[in-house]
Write a protein that holds these residues in place. Sequence first.
Motif, short mmCIF file in Angstrom:
data_model
loop_
_atom_site.label_atom_id
_atom_site.label_comp_id
_atom_site.label_asym_id
_atom_site.label_seq_id
_atom_site.Cartn_x
_atom_site.Cartn_y
_atom_site.Cartn_z
N CYS A 118 12.30 6.61 -16.10
CA CYS A 118 11.90 7.84 -16.59
C CYS A 118 12.96 8.75 -17.54
CB CYS A 118 11.64 8.72 -15.10
SG CYS A 118 13.05 9.08 -14.27
N SER A 119 12.69 9.96 -17.94
CA SER A 119 13.72 10.51 -18.63
C SER A 119 14.58 11.28 -17.57
CB SER A 119 13.05 11.40 -19.47
OG SER A 119 13.99 12.58 -20.10
N GLN A 120 15.73 11.50 -18.01
CA GLN A 120 16.71 12.10 -17.16
C GLN A 120 15.97 13.67 -16.47
OE1 GLN A 120 19.94 11.13 -15.84
NE2 GLN A 120 19.47 13.12 -14.60
N GLN A 121 15.42 14.14 -17.49
CA GLN A 121 14.82 15.54 -17.08
C GLN A 121 13.78 15.29 -15.71
OE1 GLN A 121 13.25 16.42 -20.70
NE2 GLN A 121 10.93 16.19 -19.95
N TYR A 122 13.37 14.26 -15.45
CA TYR A 122 12.55 14.20 -14.52
C TYR A 122 13.12 13.46 -13.28
CZ TYR A 122 9.08 15.06 -18.35
OH TYR A 122 8.55 15.80 -19.28
N VAL A 123 14.12 13.03 -13.10
CA VAL A 123 14.65 12.27 -12.13
C VAL A 123 14.80 13.13 -10.82
CG1 VAL A 123 16.95 11.49 -11.06
CG2 VAL A 123 16.07 10.75 -13.47
N ALA A 124 14.96 14.14 -10.80
CA ALA A 124 15.07 15.18 -9.44
C ALA A 124 13.69 15.49 -9.04
CB ALA A 124 15.48 16.59 -9.85
N VAL A 125 12.51 15.64 -10.01
CA VAL A 125 11.33 15.80 -9.39
C VAL A 125 10.68 14.79 -9.01
CG1 VAL A 125 9.24 15.82 -11.10
CG2 VAL A 125 10.21 17.85 -10.71
N LEU A 126 10.80 13.56 -9.47
CA LEU A 126 10.12 12.29 -9.16
C LEU A 126 11.05 12.10 -7.64
CD1 LEU A 126 10.29 9.84 -12.13
CD2 LEU A 126 8.17 10.52 -10.77
N LYS A 127 12.20 12.18 -7.47
CA LYS A 127 12.73 11.66 -6.27
C LYS A 127 12.32 12.58 -5.19
CE LYS A 127 17.20 10.14 -7.43
NZ LYS A 127 18.79 10.22 -7.59
N GLN A 128 12.12 14.09 -5.53
CA GLN A 128 11.47 14.99 -4.40
C GLN A 128 9.93 14.74 -4.10
OE1 GLN A 128 9.11 17.85 -4.79
NE2 GLN A 128 9.60 18.00 -2.45
N SER A 179 8.93 13.58 -0.54
CA SER A 179 7.77 14.34 0.19
C SER A 179 6.63 13.34 0.88
CB SER A 179 7.38 15.49 -0.65
OG SER A 179 8.39 16.42 -0.81
N CYS A 180 6.43 12.39 -0.25
CA CYS A 180 5.22 11.51 0.09
C CYS A 180 5.64 10.71 1.27
CB CYS A 180 4.97 10.68 -0.99
SG CYS A 180 3.33 9.44 -0.69
N ALA A 181 6.98 10.28 1.36
CA ALA A 181 7.37 9.22 2.24
C ALA A 181 7.47 9.92 3.64
CB ALA A 181 8.80 8.75 1.98
N GLN A 212 0.72 -1.41 -0.06
CA GLN A 212 0.14 -0.12 0.02
C GLN A 212 1.03 1.22 -0.08
OE1 GLN A 212 -2.84 0.11 3.22
NE2 GLN A 212 -4.34 0.21 1.95
N ILE A 213 1.98 1.22 0.91
CA ILE A 213 2.86 2.46 0.86
C ILE A 213 3.38 2.68 -0.46
CG2 ILE A 213 5.09 3.31 1.95
CD1 ILE A 213 2.57 3.16 3.71
N MET A 214 3.94 1.61 -1.00
CA MET A 214 4.33 1.79 -2.68
C MET A 214 3.38 2.47 -3.29
SD MET A 214 7.45 1.67 -4.34
CE MET A 214 8.03 0.74 -3.47
N GLY A 215 2.27 2.00 -3.39
CA GLY A 215 1.12 2.41 -4.18
C GLY A 215 1.13 4.12 -4.00
N ARG A 216 1.10 4.43 -2.70
CA ARG A 216 1.02 5.80 -2.36
C ARG A 216 2.30 6.63 -3.04
NH1 ARG A 216 -0.57 6.83 3.65
NH2 ARG A 216 -0.56 9.00 3.12
N LEU A 217 3.48 5.84 -2.88
CA LEU A 217 4.72 6.60 -3.33
C LEU A 217 4.70 6.78 -4.71
CD1 LEU A 217 7.02 4.58 -1.11
CD2 LEU A 217 6.51 7.04 -0.62
N LEU A 218 4.44 5.63 -5.60
CA LEU A 218 4.42 5.88 -6.88
C LEU A 218 3.22 6.77 -7.37
CD1 LEU A 218 4.85 2.10 -8.01
CD2 LEU A 218 6.64 3.80 -7.87
N GLY A 219 2.01 6.81 -6.84
CA GLY A 219 1.09 7.98 -7.14
C GLY A 219 1.44 9.16 -6.83
N ALA A 220 2.28 9.55 -5.92
CA ALA A 220 2.76 10.70 -5.57
C ALA A 220 3.85 11.10 -6.83
CB ALA A 220 3.57 10.89 -4.25
N GLY A 221 4.56 10.24 -7.20
CA GLY A 221 5.54 10.10 -8.23
C GLY A 221 4.93 10.67 -9.78
#
Length: 190
Positions: free
Chosen positions: A82-92, A96-98, A43-52
Amino acid sequence: TITLTLDEQDLGKDDVILKVTATGMQGGHSGVDIAKHRANANQIMGRLLGAGLSAAPFCIIKIDGGTAKNVIPRLCQAYIACSQQYVAVLKQAIDSCAKVIRSEFYRTEPDMTVHIDEENRSNEKWGRVSQRDTSKVVDLLMALPSGPVEMELDDPVLVSTSVNLAVVSMQSGRLAITSSQRGAIASRLD
């Protein structure tokens, strides 16, 4: 058991692979420990991926969590592209969701952690799920319940009906999810 056949594609030439790990949870028996406010790693992974996905596009490569239908999962890992341009935004977004999730479970899951690591593409042949099917998988993980559904009327401390989002696995374009339901009254499971 829920199964879905997913549209697999080759990994993009410029795709970056991220490994998202949700771990450190207590887990436990899905009958005995379900009402102890323990986190379910799937369930946690679903939320993390949803935030991403809310922050940037990506495609799931692989996801694995849980070990058995009667065990609350304590670990789930997902590989995403993902594309390199989205790495930082996805990690953030995922980080944040975590933080929000850890604040919800600070009493019962003090050792919960979420890691986001870049993976080497040369380790194995990578493929990915289409963007559309990635959204389906994430939506499904976020929608499936896990935990107590109903307490006993005569003894509100005892769980009458519960569900455990037990095992999630994805291999060769096939998603399999095992959800385990328990109930003191069989008709309530329907």
